[in-house]
Each structure stands twice: as structure tokens, then as C-alpha cells.
Design a protein around this motif. Structure first.
Motif, PDB file in Angstrom:
ATOM      1  N   ALA A 130      94.670   6.728  19.099  1.00  0.00           N
ATOM      2  CA  ALA A 130      94.387   7.820  18.162  1.00  0.00           C
ATOM      3  C   ALA A 130      94.876   9.128  18.760  1.00  0.00           C
ATOM      4  O   ALA A 130      94.840   9.319  19.974  1.00  0.00           O
ATOM      5  CB  ALA A 130      92.886   7.911  17.866  1.00  0.00           C
ATOM      6  N   ALA A 131      95.345  10.004  17.873  1.00  0.00           N
ATOM      7  CA  ALA A 131      95.843  11.301  18.323  1.00  0.00           C
ATOM      8  C   ALA A 131      94.769  12.357  18.127  1.00  0.00           C
ATOM      9  O   ALA A 131      94.013  12.318  17.158  1.00  0.00           O
ATOM     10  CB  ALA A 131      97.086  11.681  17.532  1.00  0.00           C
ATOM     11  N   GLY A 132      94.698  13.272  19.080  1.00  0.00           N
ATOM     12  CA  GLY A 132      93.774  14.406  18.952  1.00  0.00           C
ATOM     13  C   GLY A 132      94.573  15.684  19.053  1.00  0.00           C
ATOM     14  O   GLY A 132      95.523  15.768  19.823  1.00  0.00           O
ATOM     15  N   LEU A 133      94.195  16.664  18.240  1.00  0.00           N
ATOM     16  CA  LEU A 133      94.945  17.919  18.214  1.00  0.00           C
ATOM     17  C   LEU A 133      93.985  19.081  18.381  1.00  0.00           C
ATOM     18  O   LEU A 133      92.901  19.097  17.809  1.00  0.00           O
ATOM     19  CB  LEU A 133      95.683  18.038  16.870  1.00  0.00           C
ATOM     20  N   LEU A 142      97.029  15.209  22.369  1.00  0.00           N
ATOM     21  CA  LEU A 142      97.105  14.034  23.233  1.00  0.00           C
ATOM     22  C   LEU A 142      96.826  12.791  22.400  1.00  0.00           C
ATOM     23  O   LEU A 142      96.229  12.861  21.317  1.00  0.00           O
ATOM     24  CB  LEU A 142      96.145  14.151  24.418  1.00  0.00           C
ATOM     25  N   THR A 143      97.314  11.666  22.906  1.00  0.00           N
ATOM     26  CA  THR A 143      97.043  10.398  22.247  1.00  0.00           C
ATOM     27  C   THR A 143      96.275   9.532  23.233  1.00  0.00           C
ATOM     28  O   THR A 143      96.648   9.416  24.402  1.00  0.00           O
ATOM     29  CB  THR A 143      98.349   9.710  21.834  1.00  0.00           C
ATOM     30  N   LEU A 144      95.185   8.982  22.751  1.00  0.00           N
ATOM     31  CA  LEU A 144      94.328   8.141  23.572  1.00  0.00           C
ATOM     32  C   LEU A 144      94.599   6.683  23.212  1.00  0.00           C
ATOM     33  O   LEU A 144      94.656   6.338  22.032  1.00  0.00           O
ATOM     34  CB  LEU A 144      92.868   8.516  23.275  1.00  0.00           C
ATOM     35  N   HIS A 145      94.825   5.860  24.222  1.00  0.00           N
ATOM     36  CA  HIS A 145      95.075   4.438  23.996  1.00  0.00           C
ATOM     37  C   HIS A 145      93.949   3.646  24.647  1.00  0.00           C
ATOM     38  O   HIS A 145      93.615   3.887  25.803  1.00  0.00           O
ATOM     39  CB  HIS A 145      96.393   4.008  24.650  1.00  0.00           C
TER      40      HIS A 145
END
Lengths: 404, 141
Positions: B30-33, B41-44
């Protein structure tokens, strides 16, 4: 000349603070604060309508401010000076009202890539509503726009060209007069955002031959909440109102209305007379110092900071490599340190600088940088401020865990 | 003021992150802005049977957001989704200045970010990774 700082009460009340964020908003001299207080202490009433002495006084103060603005930017008539809340509202007014009558699905709107969001989003919206095509004029890595590039970008369909006189990132003065000439030959109007230019360079809208010119009072040492839109009279006359309501009408029936003469047609509702009076005082203050002195001071300080910064290998300055093309605005990055962290380290030393995208995300995307830090100079800054700035600058990487 | 915000733990996780990389085995991302600065950032995460087996992040951000996310991943890898959600709740409590000493212990190294609660301008940086985690857990529960 270091006495200028004494004119600004905020520095006396925040000892030791170095303020280097004047491109975001400038501090206010005592004369401006006093003028606003005097207006509310002695002259306040709703201007333009009241039939009694106080309202006449309030109207006079408000209209005198309009005359001061007219003179300040060299407009031909006070009918061409519309008071707004800020440059953003001025640009929205121009885009909406002019756009509604003059933009259609086959039109093109050309916007400089370095524009602040306030000089981009109104046209994005206008394009979305009308089906017009939004296009961009790109600069080189030093922030320079050329006449050749503009000529190439204009098409027979280009109705509007929007560009700032001074970009809030580069600080560079764009050749507005030359660009206006090119635009007019093409039948294109030019809308100029003057928010960052009016505090630093003298402006003559007739000489520049711009069709619209917008600026905020608060960056010009005036209170927040007062702004200006200059527009050529023949354009403003033909444009429909932007906001509807009181103070902007001539005659109203149940179904329809006729609108007031310029500039009141564009000033719906009770106006910000106190703000206008403050703007008048700010213009008087600038006149009392003079642009010759302002430019000399700001150029010397810009050069001082710039030269020191260029000697530090891990600092990258955005835009021109020539200090004289920065007009008190130096945007930069530090290798390995995020701009937010740069600003936080400066804050720890009581030095106020800005970090982020400075409301110019498309430019950052174009330049390939995520975000930047920016220091910007006002007429009250002095050599000591720059020394403090450089002192902290040299410690940022070490304080963020690097060896040097 | 902000200098004590940049303590050794934070600086170390920023300069030498353990989890800033791609994640081939990721089951969800999911991407967070952070709209105020444009950082993203993108969390995997690799979640199996409700357990976070591995995790990483990619993207650009300031030292606060990078270190906070790195510390978060260090904490939640090996934990169940419920435990991770509990840590997120505790982290939010810490940032709003409402955490107890016992709860603070549970946050381990993330406690190094406690001073952010006094820096409203940086709260969005500190919580970027954690809010993205919450979003990811909700989407995949």
C-alpha cells in the motif's frame, strides 16, 4: 542601515530569531500595524455605502489605498485596480471571469512549468470545465525561459499565457515585457503573477504591457488578507463579475441586476478596508526606503549567502549559478538530508527557512527533485542573519549523522 | 528544540535502514502519501495465516518518516496482524502524548520518536508508515 530591523516589532519580541522565509510571508513594520490599528480606532465604518461622516472617511481611506497601489505599479487608472484577498484570489478571478467569456473547447492555455499552484490550478480547472487544452512552457535547468521557446509553444489557439515575473523557487526575473510583446502579436493575453516580484523590484504594468498582474499584500510587508488584481480596463469592462452580492451592484430587481462600475463590479461584499489601509502604509514604507536601497541590500546579502553556499560541495543550488539572478530567493538541497530535516535543524538554531515543494510540485517533478529547502531574504535582513544561516548550514550533515 | 528529536536511534535507522528495499515475497502493498510535503512511501508486507512474515518499504521521505517506518517494520515482523494493529494504536497514543510508561515499553525503539509529539509539524512524517500499515491491515483482514 541595520536600523531597518528596528522598524519591525516582531524582531524585538522574538530575540535571536533569524527570519529567512520572507517569500512565504514578510514581517510587518510598525507603521503598517499602526495604520491598521488607527483605521479601526478612528475611521471604521462600512465603506462605499454609508451616508454619514465616518463611512465617508472609511471610503476615503480605502480609495486612497487604491490610488497608492495604482501609483506603485504604474497603472493608468484606479478602475484597473481590484482589491482581493491575495494573489491566489486575483489569479482565480482573472482565470474564471476572463476564461468564462473567452475560452472554449478549441482554446489552448499555456502555463510556465515553474508556476506556483495558484497560477496553475485555476487554469487546470478552466481547462477541465471548457475542454480547453492545457500546455506547459518549460525552462532550462537554470530556470531561464527563452523567447524562442515561447514563440514555438504559442499556437493560433493559445488564448492565455500565465507566468510569474519572479518564480518563488528560482528567484529569477522573467523577461515579461518581451514575452508580452510576443503574446500580443499572437493574439494571446498574458497573466502575470507578481507575488514574488513586487517586494524586490519596481514594477510598471504599462511598460510591461501585461494584461493582468496579481500580487498579495502580505509578501509586501502589508497585512494578510489583502491582495490586488490589475487588469487592463478594456478587458475588465467586458468581463462578467467573479463573485455576486452586495457592493457590486447598480440596480437589482427580483430577477436580474445591473452591476457597478469598475472596479467595484469585482469587489462583492464588505471589503477589507483595514487591509487596504495596511497595504497603503506598506507601500509608503517601501517608498521611504526606496527600491534602490532595497535592491542593493538584498543583492549584497544574496551574493554573500550564495558565494558561501557554492563553496560547500554537498550543497546544490536550484536555478541560476549567478547570485544576481536570485533576487533574495535561494532554493537548495543538501546531499543525503531531506529538506524537512534541514529546516528542523535550522529551527533548532532559531533560523526560519522553508522546506517542501513550495506549492510548485510540477516544477519539482520536472527538475527531478522530491522537495527542496529555501531561504528567502526581506529588506530587514542583515549580514548577521546570513552569517547565522551559513553557520547552521555547515553543521546540518554532521547533526544528521554524517561524518562531515 | 528539534535537535533532541534527531537522536542516535532515529539517525541510525535513517542512514542505515534495515528494511528499505523491495520485497519479492510480498502478499500485499500500500502507498502512503504526506500531502503537505509530497513525500510518499510504499509498504510491502508478506502476511501468512494472519502473521506478518516479512516486510519492507520503498519511497522517499525525511529522516523522521524513514526511521519511523524502519523501526515499525523491525517491531511488527513476526507479529500477528492484531498485535501490529495494537502497536499502531500505541504509537498514535504516544504521538498524541497520551501513552503510559508501560505502554511506552511495548513500543521499544519506536519510543525514540516520543519527542515528535511536541512538534506538530512533524507528526505527519512520524505517522506516515504507521498509517499506511493500518490501511494495509484493514484492506487485508
Amino acid at each position: 542601515m541595520t536600523d531597518i530591523k528596528k522598524d519591525f516589532p516582531i524582531f524585538g519580541n522574538n530575540k535571536g530569531v533569524v527570519y529567512l522565509d520572507s517569500a512565504a510571508t514578510a514581517q510587518k513594520p510598525k507603521s503598517v500595524i499602526d495604520a491598521v490599528a488607527k483605521y479601526y480606532y478612528e475611521e471604521n465604518a462600512n465603506p462605499l455605502r454609508g451616508l454619514y461622516d465616518l463611512s465617508v472617511k472609511a471610503t476615503e481611506s480605502y480609495e486612497n489605498a487604491r490610488e497608492a497601489v495604482r501609483k506603485f505599479i504604474g497603472a493608468k487608472s484606479t478602475k484597473e485596480i481590484v482589491f482581493t484577498r491575495n494573489a491566489t484570489e486575483s489569479l482565480n478571478l482573472a482565470a474564471n471571469s476572463y476564461g468564462r467569456e473567452n475560452i472554449c473547447g478549441c482554446s489552448e492555455i499555456l502555463v510556465a512549468i515553474s508556476e506556483h499552484h495558484s497560477d496553475l490550478l485555476p487554469y487546470q480547472n478552466l481547462a477541465a470545465q471548457t475542454g480547453a487544452k492545457l500546455r506547459f512552457l518549460e525552462c532550462d535547468e537554470f530556470g531561464e525561459y527563452t523567447a524562442e521557446a515561447l514563440q514555438k509553444a504559442l499556437t493560433p489557439h493559445t488564448a492565455i499565457f500565465a507566468i510569474a515575473q519572479v518564480s518563488n523557487i528560482f528567484g529569477r526575473v522573467n523577461p515579461i515585457k518581451e514575452f508580452a510583446g510576443i503574446c500580443h502579436k499572437n493574439g494571446t493575453i498574458i497573466i502575470c503573477d507578481g507575488a514574488q516580484s513586487v517586494p524586490h523590484v519596481p514594477v510598471d504594468v504599462v511598460d510591461l504591457d501585461v494584461d493582468f498582474f496579481a500580487f498579495s499584500g502580505h509578501k509586501l510587508y502589508a497585512p494578510m488578507g489583502i491582495g490586488v488584481l490589475y487588469g487592463k480596463r478594456e478587458l475588465l469592462e467586458k468581463m462578467p463579475p467573479f463573485l455576486y452580492g452586495g457592493e457590486m451592484i447598480e440596480y437589482v430587481t427580483r430577477e436580474s441586476a445591473t452591476f457597478a462600475e469598475l472596479p467595484h463590479k469585482f469587489e462583492a461584499g464588505t471589503v477589507n478596508a483595514g487591509g487596504a489601509v495596511g497595504l497603503h502604509a506598506a507601500i509608503d514604507y517601501i517608498d521611504s526606503i526606496g527600491f534602490e536601497t532595497i535592491i542593493k541590500r538584498e543583492e549584497a546579502l544574496t551574493e554573500l549567502a550564495f558565494t558561501e553556499m557554492q563553496n560547500i560541495p554537498y550543497i546544490n543550488i536550484i536555478g541560476s549559478k549567478n547570485a544576481h539572478e536570485h533576487n533574495g530567493i535561494i532554493t537548495f538541497t543538501i546531499d543525503g538530508v531531506h529538506p524537512h530535516d534541514i529546516a528542523a535543524v535550522f529551527d533548532a538554531d532559531s533560523v526560519a527557512i522553508r522546506a517542501g515543494h513550495h506549492c510548485a510540485q510540477p516544477l519539482h517533478q520536472y527538475l527531478g527533485v522530491q522537495s527542496t529547502a529555501r531561504m528567502s531574504i526581506g529588506l530587514y535582513n542583515d549580514e548577521k542573519d546570513i552569517e547565522r544561516f551559513i553557520e547552521t548550514l555547515k553543521t546540518v550533515r554532521r547533526r544528521m549523522g554524517y561524518e562531515r | 528544540m528539534s535537535d533532541n528529536m534527531y537522536n542516535e536511534i532515529l539517525l541510525d535507522h535513517n542512514l542505515h535502514p534495515l528494511h528499505r528495499c523491495g520485497l519479492d515475497c510480498a502478499t500485499c502493498s500500500a502507498a502512503g502519501l504526506n500531502p503537505s510535503c509530497g513525500d510518499q512511501l510504499t509498504l510491502h508486507l508478506s502476511i501468512e495465516d494472519g502473521v506478518i512474515k516479512d516486510g519492507s518499504f520503498t519511497g522517499i521521505g525525511c529522516a523522521v518518516s524513514q526511521a519511523s517506518t524502519d523501526i515499525m517494520l523491525e517491531l511488527i515482523i513476526g507479529k500477528t496482524a492484531e498485535q501490529a494493529q495494537r502497536l499502531k494504536t500505541l504509537f498514535s497514543k504516544m504521538i498524541s502524548g497520551e501513552i503510559t510508561d508501560e505502554e511506552l515499553d511495548e513500543l521499544e525503539e519506536a519510543g525514540a520518536l516520543q519527542n515528535i509529539s511536541k512538534m506538530p509539524a512533524r507528526v505527519k512524517c512520524a505517522t506516515l508508515g504507521w498509517n499506511t500499515l493500518e490501511k494495509l491491515l484493514k484492506e487485508n483482514s
